[in-house]
Every structure is written in C-alpha cells, then in structure tokens.
Design a protein around this motif. Structure first.
Motif, mmCIF file in Angstrom:
data_model
loop_
_atom_site.group_PDB
_atom_site.id
_atom_site.type_symbol
_atom_site.label_atom_id
_atom_site.label_comp_id
_atom_site.label_asym_id
_atom_site.label_seq_id
_atom_site.Cartn_x
_atom_site.Cartn_y
_atom_site.Cartn_z
ATOM 1 N N GLU A 31 0.812 -1.211 0.000
ATOM 2 C CA GLU A 31 0.000 0.000 0.000
ATOM 3 C C GLU A 31 0.849 1.266 0.000
ATOM 4 O O GLU A 31 1.959 1.281 0.532
ATOM 5 C CB GLU A 31 -0.933 -0.001 1.201
ATOM 6 N N ASP A 74 -4.759 -8.801 -10.963
ATOM 7 C CA ASP A 74 -6.052 -9.268 -10.491
ATOM 8 C C ASP A 74 -7.073 -8.894 -11.561
ATOM 9 O O ASP A 74 -6.898 -7.900 -12.253
ATOM 10 C CB ASP A 74 -6.377 -8.566 -9.161
ATOM 11 N N ARG A 107 -10.647 -1.806 -6.425
ATOM 12 C CA ARG A 107 -11.360 -2.803 -5.616
ATOM 13 C C ARG A 107 -10.428 -3.856 -5.044
ATOM 14 O O ARG A 107 -10.858 -4.717 -4.280
ATOM 15 C CB ARG A 107 -12.450 -3.457 -6.447
ATOM 16 N N VAL A 108 -9.170 -3.799 -5.419
ATOM 17 C CA VAL A 108 -8.162 -4.729 -4.917
ATOM 18 C C VAL A 108 -7.584 -4.141 -3.631
ATOM 19 O O VAL A 108 -7.283 -2.937 -3.585
ATOM 20 C CB VAL A 108 -7.058 -4.943 -5.979
ATOM 21 N N PRO A 109 -7.418 -4.946 -2.578
ATOM 22 C CA PRO A 109 -6.817 -4.409 -1.346
ATOM 23 C C PRO A 109 -5.467 -3.751 -1.634
ATOM 24 O O PRO A 109 -4.658 -4.263 -2.416
ATOM 25 C CB PRO A 109 -6.647 -5.651 -0.466
ATOM 26 N N ARG A 110 -5.261 -2.604 -1.015
ATOM 27 C CA ARG A 110 -4.073 -1.798 -1.296
ATOM 28 C C ARG A 110 -2.768 -2.545 -1.023
ATOM 29 O O ARG A 110 -1.764 -2.286 -1.676
ATOM 30 C CB ARG A 110 -4.129 -0.500 -0.496
ATOM 31 N N GLU A 111 -2.768 -3.485 -0.105
ATOM 32 C CA GLU A 111 -1.532 -4.225 0.162
ATOM 33 C C GLU A 111 -1.159 -5.159 -0.994
ATOM 34 O O GLU A 111 -0.056 -5.684 -1.053
ATOM 35 C CB GLU A 111 -1.607 -5.000 1.479
ATOM 36 N N GLN A 112 -2.062 -5.313 -1.980
ATOM 37 C CA GLN A 112 -1.780 -6.125 -3.169
ATOM 38 C C GLN A 112 -1.406 -5.278 -4.385
ATOM 39 O O GLN A 112 -1.195 -5.811 -5.468
ATOM 40 C CB GLN A 112 -2.989 -6.995 -3.504
ATOM 41 N N TRP A 113 -1.337 -3.960 -4.204
ATOM 42 C CA TRP A 113 -0.965 -3.090 -5.311
ATOM 43 C C TRP A 113 0.522 -3.252 -5.613
ATOM 44 O O TRP A 113 1.351 -3.336 -4.712
ATOM 45 C CB TRP A 113 -1.260 -1.639 -4.986
#
Length: 174
Positions: free
Chosen positions: A21, A56, A62-68
């Motif tokens: 994130e 994704d 819509r993707v959790p920020r820790e997966q950016w």
C-alpha cells in the motif's frame, strides 16, 4: 478539469519496484532508498513518480491496497557523463549503504510511455477516483484504452496537505 493528450519519450530514472500500500513500510523504504542514491549520485532529478498496477481481474481500486504493485521512479535530468551510468549507480549505492537505506534495490530504468492521457488532480489521493473517472470518460469518447500501468507524477511532497498530482495513463486506440 479537462484531460489532455501528451506524448512521452524515453526517460532514464532511478527505480525501485515493490508491492504494498501507498505509505506502507515497503513503499516508504523504497522512497528513502531512491532519495539516498540520488543524493549520493549528485543527480539532478525531476519529481518522484509512481506507476501502479494490480495482477487481479478486479478493477484496481477494488483490490486491497496491500496487493498493489508499483515502480517508484525518480527521473534523472542528466545522467553523469564522466562514467558509465551503471558504474555511477554502483558508486552511489556504495556511498549510500552506510545510511541503512535499501540502496541495493535501486536500479536504472528507461521508460517510454508514448501517447498518454493526463489530468492534474488537486486534492487528497482518496479523491483521485473522481479524476480517474473523468479520464476514463475522455478516453472512451476518443476510442482509447489503457496501454500500460497508471502513472502518477507527484508535484508536491506526499505529505503536503494540498497535494497536486499529475495523473497519466498511456493509451492506444481501442
């Protein structure tokens, strides 16, 4: 708030790639490493930029920020001429190691985005979706689609209470 179309040719940058994130520990560690190496290099740099994407099927917001995923880039206005760029980078990493910054993660990268849609976003990052929607509508009206990661040029410091960010999206005909 009207987007424009611009073309961006090759730019050599200091780069750190990561996952997580914005403002998280991975992100702030990368920022520190970039600026540590730039200072040791004695380089004249442009404003820090970030390229953002997700791996994704869902829309990025819509993707959790820790997966950016991201590339943080610090454009070099001039690459040192007196030595090979990789040699200059290694010298700067060596000089910066004592700082404790993650300088070994810093690489040289050259990016060429070509044709892009751009819009100046003034305000908090949390309000960027409105500006991104304006850009999306502009692209659709002109038969354009995204052609690379979303790109942000940070015109003010990330903790500025009135941030200004140039939003950029490389595009191609649909």
């Amino acid at each position: 708030m009207t987007p424009t179309i611009a073309t961006h040719g090759p730019v050599t940058c200091l780069n750190v790639t990561g996952l997580g994130e914005p403002g998280g520990s991975e992100h702030t560690t990368a920022i520190r490493a970039l600026y540590t190496v730039a200072a040791a290099l004695g380089a004249d740099t442009g404003p820090m930029t970030g390229q953002w994407w997700v791996e994704d099927e869902r829309p990025a917001l819509r993707v959790p920020r820790e997966q950016w995923r991201w590339h943080l880039l610090l454009p070099l206005r001039a690459v040192p001429e007196h030595e090979h760029p990789e040699g200059a980078l290694e010298r700067a990493r060596e000089a910066g190691r004592a700082s404790g910054a993650a300088v070994d993660r810093v690489r040289l990268a050259t990016i060429t985005e070509g044709r892009c849609v751009e819009l100046l976003h003034e305000g908090p990052f949390s309000e960027e979706p409105r500006s991104l929607k304006v850009m999306e509508d502009f692209m659709a009206a002109r038969g354009l689609v995204a052609n690379g990661p979303h790109h942000e040029v940070y015109l003010t410091s990330l903790d500025d209470p009135a941030p200004r960010t140039l939003l950029r999206q490389p595009v191609r005909p649909a």
